[in-house]
Design a protein around this motif. Structure first.
Motif, mmCIF file in Angstrom:
data_model
loop_
_atom_site.group_PDB
_atom_site.id
_atom_site.type_symbol
_atom_site.label_atom_id
_atom_site.label_comp_id
_atom_site.label_asym_id
_atom_site.label_seq_id
_atom_site.Cartn_x
_atom_site.Cartn_y
_atom_site.Cartn_z
ATOM 1 N N MET A 73 0.820 -1.190 0.000
ATOM 2 C CA MET A 73 0.000 0.000 0.000
ATOM 3 C C MET A 73 0.869 1.261 0.000
ATOM 4 O O MET A 73 0.514 2.247 -0.634
ATOM 5 N N ASN A 74 1.994 1.201 0.709
ATOM 6 C CA ASN A 74 2.879 2.370 0.741
ATOM 7 C C ASN A 74 3.483 2.660 -0.627
ATOM 8 O O ASN A 74 3.756 3.815 -0.937
ATOM 9 N N ALA A 75 3.687 1.620 -1.424
ATOM 10 C CA ALA A 75 4.250 1.823 -2.760
ATOM 11 C C ALA A 75 3.304 2.642 -3.626
ATOM 12 O O ALA A 75 3.747 3.491 -4.413
ATOM 13 N N ILE A 76 2.008 2.425 -3.474
ATOM 14 C CA ILE A 76 1.029 3.208 -4.240
ATOM 15 C C ILE A 76 1.069 4.663 -3.808
ATOM 16 O O ILE A 76 1.043 5.572 -4.642
ATOM 17 N N PHE A 77 1.136 4.891 -2.507
ATOM 18 C CA PHE A 77 1.206 6.268 -2.015
ATOM 19 C C PHE A 77 2.485 6.963 -2.472
ATOM 20 O O PHE A 77 2.467 8.143 -2.829
ATOM 21 N N LEU A 78 3.592 6.224 -2.453
ATOM 22 C CA LEU A 78 4.851 6.813 -2.904
ATOM 23 C C LEU A 78 4.816 7.120 -4.396
ATOM 24 O O LEU A 78 5.376 8.123 -4.840
ATOM 25 N N LEU A 79 4.149 6.281 -5.174
ATOM 26 C CA LEU A 79 3.988 6.550 -6.599
ATOM 27 C C LEU A 79 3.140 7.802 -6.821
ATOM 28 O O LEU A 79 3.476 8.648 -7.657
ATOM 29 N N ILE A 80 2.065 7.949 -6.071
ATOM 30 C CA ILE A 80 1.213 9.135 -6.175
ATOM 31 C C ILE A 80 1.996 10.381 -5.796
ATOM 32 O O ILE A 80 1.904 11.417 -6.469
ATOM 33 N N LEU A 81 2.789 10.296 -4.742
ATOM 34 C CA LEU A 81 3.602 11.444 -4.324
ATOM 35 C C LEU A 81 4.631 11.811 -5.395
ATOM 36 O O LEU A 81 4.877 12.992 -5.651
ATOM 37 N N ALA A 82 5.226 10.809 -6.034
ATOM 38 C CA ALA A 82 6.198 11.079 -7.102
ATOM 39 C C ALA A 82 5.529 11.723 -8.310
ATOM 40 O O ALA A 82 6.080 12.654 -8.917
ATOM 41 N N ILE A 83 4.331 11.260 -8.660
ATOM 42 C CA ILE A 83 3.602 11.856 -9.786
ATOM 43 C C ILE A 83 3.237 13.301 -9.479
ATOM 44 O O ILE A 83 3.341 14.180 -10.351
ATOM 45 N N LEU A 84 2.826 13.574 -8.253
ATOM 46 C CA LEU A 84 2.508 14.948 -7.863
ATOM 47 C C LEU A 84 3.756 15.835 -7.898
ATOM 48 O O LEU A 84 3.673 17.013 -8.278
ATOM 49 N N ASP A 85 4.901 15.294 -7.506
ATOM 50 C CA ASP A 85 6.156 16.051 -7.609
ATOM 51 C C ASP A 85 6.480 16.377 -9.067
ATOM 52 O O ASP A 85 6.898 17.493 -9.383
ATOM 53 N N LEU A 86 6.297 15.416 -9.957
ATOM 54 C CA LEU A 86 6.543 15.656 -11.377
ATOM 55 C C LEU A 86 5.581 16.704 -11.935
ATOM 56 O O LEU A 86 5.970 17.546 -12.748
ATOM 57 N N TYR A 87 4.332 16.672 -11.485
ATOM 58 C CA TYR A 87 3.362 17.656 -11.956
ATOM 59 C C TYR A 87 3.729 19.058 -11.470
ATOM 60 O O TYR A 87 3.555 20.031 -12.210
ATOM 61 N N LYS A 88 4.243 19.146 -10.245
ATOM 62 C CA LYS A 88 4.714 20.453 -9.767
ATOM 63 C C LYS A 88 5.858 20.961 -10.634
ATOM 64 O O LYS A 88 5.913 22.151 -10.951
ATOM 65 N N LEU A 89 6.746 20.077 -11.042
ATOM 66 C CA LEU A 89 7.856 20.461 -11.906
ATOM 67 C C LEU A 89 7.353 20.950 -13.261
ATOM 68 O O LEU A 89 7.813 21.969 -13.778
ATOM 69 N N VAL A 90 6.388 20.249 -13.840
ATOM 70 C CA VAL A 90 5.808 20.674 -15.120
ATOM 71 C C VAL A 90 5.126 22.023 -14.962
ATOM 72 O O VAL A 90 5.226 22.894 -15.839
ATOM 73 N N LEU A 91 4.459 22.238 -13.852
ATOM 74 C CA LEU A 91 3.799 23.513 -13.587
ATOM 75 C C LEU A 91 4.817 24.653 -13.498
ATOM 76 O O LEU A 91 4.614 25.726 -14.073
ATOM 77 N N ILE A 92 5.924 24.417 -12.834
ATOM 78 C CA ILE A 92 6.977 25.436 -12.719
ATOM 79 C C ILE A 92 7.599 25.713 -14.087
ATOM 80 O O ILE A 92 7.851 26.875 -14.439
ATOM 81 N N ILE A 93 7.833 24.673 -14.883
ATOM 82 C CA ILE A 93 8.388 24.858 -16.224
ATOM 83 C C ILE A 93 7.439 25.697 -17.073
ATOM 84 O O ILE A 93 7.864 26.604 -17.801
ATOM 85 N N THR A 94 6.137 25.435 -16.981
ATOM 86 C CA THR A 94 5.156 26.198 -17.738
ATOM 87 C C THR A 94 5.162 27.665 -17.327
ATOM 88 O O THR A 94 5.116 28.563 -18.183
ATOM 89 N N ILE A 95 5.237 27.932 -16.030
ATOM 90 C CA ILE A 95 5.253 29.312 -15.541
ATOM 91 C C ILE A 95 6.500 30.041 -16.035
ATOM 92 O O ILE A 95 6.418 31.162 -16.549
ATOM 93 N N VAL A 96 7.652 29.417 -15.896
ATOM 94 C CA VAL A 96 8.910 30.059 -16.302
ATOM 95 C C VAL A 96 8.931 30.285 -17.815
ATOM 96 O O VAL A 96 9.347 31.354 -18.287
ATOM 97 N N MET A 97 8.457 29.304 -18.580
ATOM 98 C CA MET A 97 8.440 29.486 -20.034
ATOM 99 C C MET A 97 7.507 30.614 -20.445
ATOM 100 O O MET A 97 7.826 31.374 -21.363
ATOM 101 N N SER A 98 6.373 30.760 -19.773
ATOM 102 C CA SER A 98 5.463 31.852 -20.129
ATOM 103 C C SER A 98 6.111 33.203 -19.837
ATOM 104 O O SER A 98 5.924 34.159 -20.594
ATOM 105 N N TRP A 99 6.879 33.292 -18.748
ATOM 106 C CA TRP A 99 7.612 34.536 -18.458
ATOM 107 C C TRP A 99 8.677 34.791 -19.525
ATOM 108 O O TRP A 99 8.853 35.930 -19.964
#
Length: 96
Positions: A1-27
């Motif tokens: 069960m912890n592996a699923i939670f860790l996978l979800i946390l990793a996906i959310l971290d990647l999405y935060k990175l994509v969000l930051i890249i989008t913000i910086v590129m728009s600037w």
């Protein structure tokens, strides 16, 4: 069960990175540092906006206009942080 939670946390971290890249590129587009005529830049921009726009668009419709200042990425970023902390500190310990 912890592996699923860790996978979800990793996906959310990647999405935060994509969000930051989008913000910086728009600037960088706004200030003329990079342009979309470059194929690599355009490909990265298309992927990032395809991943972030479905989440940001409904929030933009709800938030009031701030005179050209888009606060929707900030709302999504804080929501992701809240969700990660909820999973990490409340959900994972309760289920283990």
């Amino acid at each position: 069960m912890n592996a699923i939670f860790l996978l979800i946390l990793a996906i959310l971290d990647l999405y935060k990175l994509v969000l930051i890249i989008t913000i910086v590129m728009s600037w960088l587009f706004t200030f003329g540092v990079i342009n979309r005529y470059n194929q690599v830049v355009d490909a990265v921009w298309n992927v990032c906006t395809a991943l972030t726009e479905p989440v940001l668009r409904p929030i933009r419709n709800i938030l009031p206009s701030m005179g050209g200042l888009d606060l929707s990425p900030l709302v999504v970023f804080f929501a992701i942080l809240f969700l990660q902390n909820f999973i990490r500190y409340d959900l994972m310990p309760a289920l283990t």
